[in-house]
Design a protein around this motif. Structure first.
Motif, PDB file in Angstrom:
ATOM      1  N   ARG A 100       0.704  -1.334  -0.033  1.00 51.15           N
ATOM      2  CA  ARG A 100       0.078   0.112  -0.048  1.00 51.15           C
ATOM      3  C   ARG A 100       1.098   1.189   0.059  1.00 51.15           C
ATOM      4  NH1 ARG A 100      -4.914   1.236   0.004  1.00 51.15           N
ATOM      5  NH2 ARG A 100      -5.686   3.303   0.943  1.00 51.15           N
ATOM      6  N   ILE A 101       1.843   1.122   0.832  1.00 52.69           N
ATOM      7  CA  ILE A 101       2.899   2.375   0.716  1.00 52.69           C
ATOM      8  C   ILE A 101       3.565   2.766  -0.586  1.00 52.69           C
ATOM      9  CG2 ILE A 101       4.978   3.390   1.623  1.00 52.69           C
ATOM     10  CD1 ILE A 101       4.431   1.857   4.191  1.00 52.69           C
ATOM     11  N   ILE A 102       3.695   1.495  -1.244  1.00 53.31           N
ATOM     12  CA  ILE A 102       4.389   1.679  -2.613  1.00 53.31           C
ATOM     13  C   ILE A 102       3.527   2.254  -3.825  1.00 53.31           C
ATOM     14  CG2 ILE A 102       5.638   0.363  -4.658  1.00 53.31           C
ATOM     15  CD1 ILE A 102       7.083  -1.123  -2.258  1.00 53.31           C
ATOM     16  N   ASP A 103       2.194   1.507  -3.494  1.00 50.97           N
ATOM     17  CA  ASP A 103       0.935   1.930  -4.348  1.00 50.97           C
ATOM     18  C   ASP A 103       1.070   3.637  -4.288  1.00 50.97           C
ATOM     19  OD1 ASP A 103       0.535  -0.545  -5.356  1.00 50.97           O
ATOM     20  OD2 ASP A 103      -0.847  -0.987  -3.870  1.00 50.97           O
ATOM     21  N   ALA A 104       1.073   3.904  -3.159  1.00 51.48           N
ATOM     22  CA  ALA A 104       0.816   5.471  -2.786  1.00 51.48           C
ATOM     23  C   ALA A 104       2.113   6.167  -3.725  1.00 51.48           C
ATOM     24  CB  ALA A 104       0.808   5.944  -1.313  1.00 51.48           C
ATOM     25  N   TYR A 105       3.421   5.919  -3.620  1.00 51.84           N
ATOM     26  CA  TYR A 105       4.295   6.256  -4.422  1.00 51.84           C
ATOM     27  C   TYR A 105       4.218   6.118  -5.707  1.00 51.84           C
ATOM     28  CZ  TYR A 105       7.221   7.328  -0.051  1.00 51.84           C
ATOM     29  OH  TYR A 105       7.648   7.948   1.071  1.00 51.84           O
ATOM     30  N   LEU A 106       3.578   5.108  -6.087  1.00 50.03           N
ATOM     31  CA  LEU A 106       3.642   4.969  -7.589  1.00 50.03           C
ATOM     32  C   LEU A 106       2.288   5.900  -8.137  1.00 50.03           C
ATOM     33  CD1 LEU A 106       3.621   1.084  -7.939  1.00 50.03           C
ATOM     34  CD2 LEU A 106       5.135   2.586  -9.026  1.00 50.03           C
ATOM     35  N   MET A 107       1.298   6.118  -7.385  1.00 49.91           N
ATOM     36  CA  MET A 107       0.378   6.768  -7.899  1.00 49.91           C
ATOM     37  C   MET A 107       1.050   8.308  -7.795  1.00 49.91           C
ATOM     38  SD  MET A 107      -3.331   7.717  -5.863  1.00 49.91           S
ATOM     39  CE  MET A 107      -2.644   8.966  -4.610  1.00 49.91           C
ATOM     40  N   LYS A 108       1.740   8.768  -6.840  1.00 49.19           N
ATOM     41  CA  LYS A 108       2.137  10.169  -6.897  1.00 49.19           C
ATOM     42  C   LYS A 108       3.353  10.249  -8.255  1.00 49.19           C
ATOM     43  CE  LYS A 108       5.441  13.101  -4.180  1.00 49.19           C
ATOM     44  NZ  LYS A 108       6.300  13.189  -2.942  1.00 49.19           N
ATOM     45  N   TYR A 109       4.050   9.328  -8.572  1.00 43.57           N
ATOM     46  CA  TYR A 109       4.792   9.238  -9.620  1.00 43.57           C
ATOM     47  C   TYR A 109       4.253   9.307 -10.757  1.00 43.57           C
ATOM     48  CZ  TYR A 109       7.969   7.249 -13.497  1.00 43.57           C
ATOM     49  OH  TYR A 109       8.601   7.052 -14.402  1.00 43.57           O
ATOM     50  N   TYR A 110       3.208   8.501 -11.121  1.00 39.43           N
ATOM     51  CA  TYR A 110       2.376   8.641 -12.573  1.00 39.43           C
ATOM     52  C   TYR A 110       1.656  10.185 -12.329  1.00 39.43           C
ATOM     53  CZ  TYR A 110       3.117   3.912 -13.105  1.00 39.43           C
ATOM     54  OH  TYR A 110       3.896   2.627 -13.500  1.00 39.43           O
ATOM     55  N   THR A 111       1.347  10.641 -11.366  1.00 35.29           N
ATOM     56  CA  THR A 111       0.733  11.943 -11.333  1.00 35.29           C
ATOM     57  C   THR A 111       1.635  12.928 -11.809  1.00 35.29           C
ATOM     58  OG1 THR A 111      -0.671  11.403  -9.580  1.00 35.29           O
ATOM     59  CG2 THR A 111      -0.413  13.759  -9.965  1.00 35.29           C
ATOM     60  N   TYR A 112       2.902  13.088 -11.483  1.00 36.27           N
ATOM     61  CA  TYR A 112       4.276  13.765 -11.682  1.00 36.27           C
ATOM     62  C   TYR A 112       4.094  13.589 -13.101  1.00 36.27           C
ATOM     63  CZ  TYR A 112       8.726  15.248 -12.199  1.00 36.27           C
ATOM     64  OH  TYR A 112       9.932  16.036 -12.902  1.00 36.27           O
ATOM     65  N   ARG A 113       4.426  12.282 -13.677  1.00 31.22           N
ATOM     66  CA  ARG A 113       4.619  12.103 -15.086  1.00 31.22           C
ATOM     67  C   ARG A 113       3.389  12.170 -15.970  1.00 31.22           C
ATOM     68  NH1 ARG A 113       9.277  11.731 -16.658  1.00 31.22           N
ATOM     69  NH2 ARG A 113       8.959  10.467 -18.546  1.00 31.22           N
ATOM     70  N   GLN A 114       2.183  12.758 -15.268  1.00 32.32           N
ATOM     71  CA  GLN A 114       1.095  13.070 -16.037  1.00 32.32           C
ATOM     72  C   GLN A 114       0.594  11.667 -17.088  1.00 32.32           C
ATOM     73  OE1 GLN A 114      -1.160  16.369 -15.908  1.00 32.32           O
ATOM     74  NE2 GLN A 114      -0.360  15.420 -14.086  1.00 32.32           N
ATOM     75  N   ASN A 115       0.788  10.630 -16.379  1.00 36.68           N
ATOM     76  CA  ASN A 115       0.544   9.379 -17.062  1.00 36.68           C
ATOM     77  C   ASN A 115      -1.118   8.952 -16.638  1.00 36.68           C
ATOM     78  OD1 ASN A 115       0.453   6.631 -17.382  1.00 36.68           O
ATOM     79  ND2 ASN A 115       2.200   6.517 -17.763  1.00 36.68           N
ATOM     80  N   ALA A 116      -1.848   9.059 -17.721  1.00 33.99           N
ATOM     81  CA  ALA A 116      -3.213   9.074 -17.300  1.00 33.99           C
ATOM     82  C   ALA A 116      -3.650   7.481 -16.921  1.00 33.99           C
ATOM     83  CB  ALA A 116      -4.384   9.228 -18.571  1.00 33.99           C
ATOM     84  N   ARG A 117      -2.936   6.384 -17.465  1.00 30.57           N
ATOM     85  CA  ARG A 117      -3.172   5.095 -17.133  1.00 30.57           C
ATOM     86  C   ARG A 117      -2.847   4.883 -15.813  1.00 30.57           C
ATOM     87  NH1 ARG A 117      -0.356   0.964 -16.456  1.00 30.57           N
ATOM     88  NH2 ARG A 117       1.464   2.304 -17.054  1.00 30.57           N
ATOM     89  N   GLY A 118      -1.530   5.112 -15.526  1.00 29.67           N
ATOM     90  CA  GLY A 118      -1.132   4.829 -14.231  1.00 29.67           C
ATOM     91  C   GLY A 118      -1.617   5.501 -13.052  1.00 29.67           C
ATOM     92  N   MET A 119      -2.375   6.722 -13.525  1.00 29.75           N
ATOM     93  CA  MET A 119      -3.009   7.630 -12.417  1.00 29.75           C
ATOM     94  C   MET A 119      -4.379   6.758 -12.096  1.00 29.75           C
ATOM     95  SD  MET A 119      -2.223  11.402 -13.836  1.00 29.75           S
ATOM     96  CE  MET A 119      -3.306  12.447 -12.688  1.00 29.75           C
ATOM     97  N   ILE A 120      -4.821   6.620 -13.186  1.00 24.54           N
ATOM     98  CA  ILE A 120      -6.349   5.630 -12.884  1.00 24.54           C
ATOM     99  C   ILE A 120      -6.004   4.649 -12.223  1.00 24.54           C
ATOM    100  CG2 ILE A 120      -8.209   4.706 -14.229  1.00 24.54           C
ATOM    101  CD1 ILE A 120      -7.595   6.724 -16.584  1.00 24.54           C
TER     102      ILE A 120
END
Length: 248
Positions: free
Chosen positions: A127-147
């Motif tokens: 869960r901690i890593i999922d939160a970091y991945l969500m933040k990373y994809y938001t920074y990269r503006q990666n729609a698929r990853g953000m969703i």
């Protein structure tokens, strides 16, 4: 073969350090030099020595993980992660160093790949890593990853406003505006004072108000609520324009 070579180099360097031939500052300087010249195996060996001498320095683990990643040595990355956790290195310090270091050498995907491997190796950190991945994809503006990752976060906490905002933004980037509106509406239901969601909804309905009576009414409601929270000339003009529209 590569891991055997790294082990051999590290053992030899440890012998040199034990003999007093190199001080920590010299090891650090060499590690920095090897890393700058992209001599990843030599840099990794030096970082191993630094960790042996000072296991409490978070940045060393992060740099070592990046060096290992450049060699596609995921086993070493996970081993370094275990050592960092055992040394009580804060997760945020470890991950942020890997991110900064990877970005500094133009390897933005290395951070993402490391997090995915770490999640697989340490399920209790999922869960901690999922939160970091969500933040990373938001920074990269990666729609698929953000969703994808905002939905993962919402499974455990369906009213998480941060994850809901990420999901809405992901839908917008992906061109799925109706789904974004539904999520922003949910945010406002949970937090009536959520200014960004109110403003988005107000502008969304404003754009449809000329041809839709209900959109006009909704636009006025959301923009007036936003205006009460944070008055701006733009929102004030938008509300006046909506009121001036004839009912369709």
């Amino acid at each position: 073969m590569l891991r055997r070579l790294l082990t051999y180099v590290t053992i030899m360097l440890c012998a040199v350090v034990s003999a007093g031939a190199m001080e920590y500052k010299e090891i650090e300087a060499r590690a920095s030099r090897f890393f700058a010249h992209r001599e990843w195996a030599s840099a990794g060996a030096m970082f191993t020595l630094m960790i042996h001498e000072r296991p409490y320095v978070a940045s060393t683990y992060g740099q070592a993980i990046v060096a290992a990643g450049m060699l596609s040595d995921t086993l070493s990355q996970i081993d370094l992660t275990h050592k960092a956790l055992a040394a009580k290195i804060p997760i945020d310090s470890l991950f942020s160093t890997v991110e900064r270091t990877g970005f500094s050498i133009g390897q933005t995907s290395l951070y993402e790949e490391y997090l995915v491997h770490a999640k697989s190796a340490e399920p209790w950190l999922a869960r901690i890593i999922d939160a970091y991945l969500m933040k990373y994809y938001t920074y990269r503006q990666n729609a698929r990853g953000m969703i994808e990752y905002s939905k993962i976060m919402l499974r455990g906490l369906p009213d998480d406003e941060k994850a809901l905002y990420t999901l809405a933004q992901g839908y917008l980037l992906d061109g799925r505006y109706n789904l974004a509106v539904a999520v922003y509406t949910r945010i406002v239901e949970l937090n009536p004072d959520s200014y960004v969601a109110l403003l988005y909804l107000g502008n969304y309905y404003k754009s449809r108000a000329a041809a839709d009576k209900s959109a006009k009414a909704n636009g006025i409601v959301f923009l007036e609520r936003a205006q009460k929270l944070m008055p701006t000339p733009y929102v004030e003009r938008s509300i006046k324009w909506l009121h001036s529209l004839p009912d369709v």
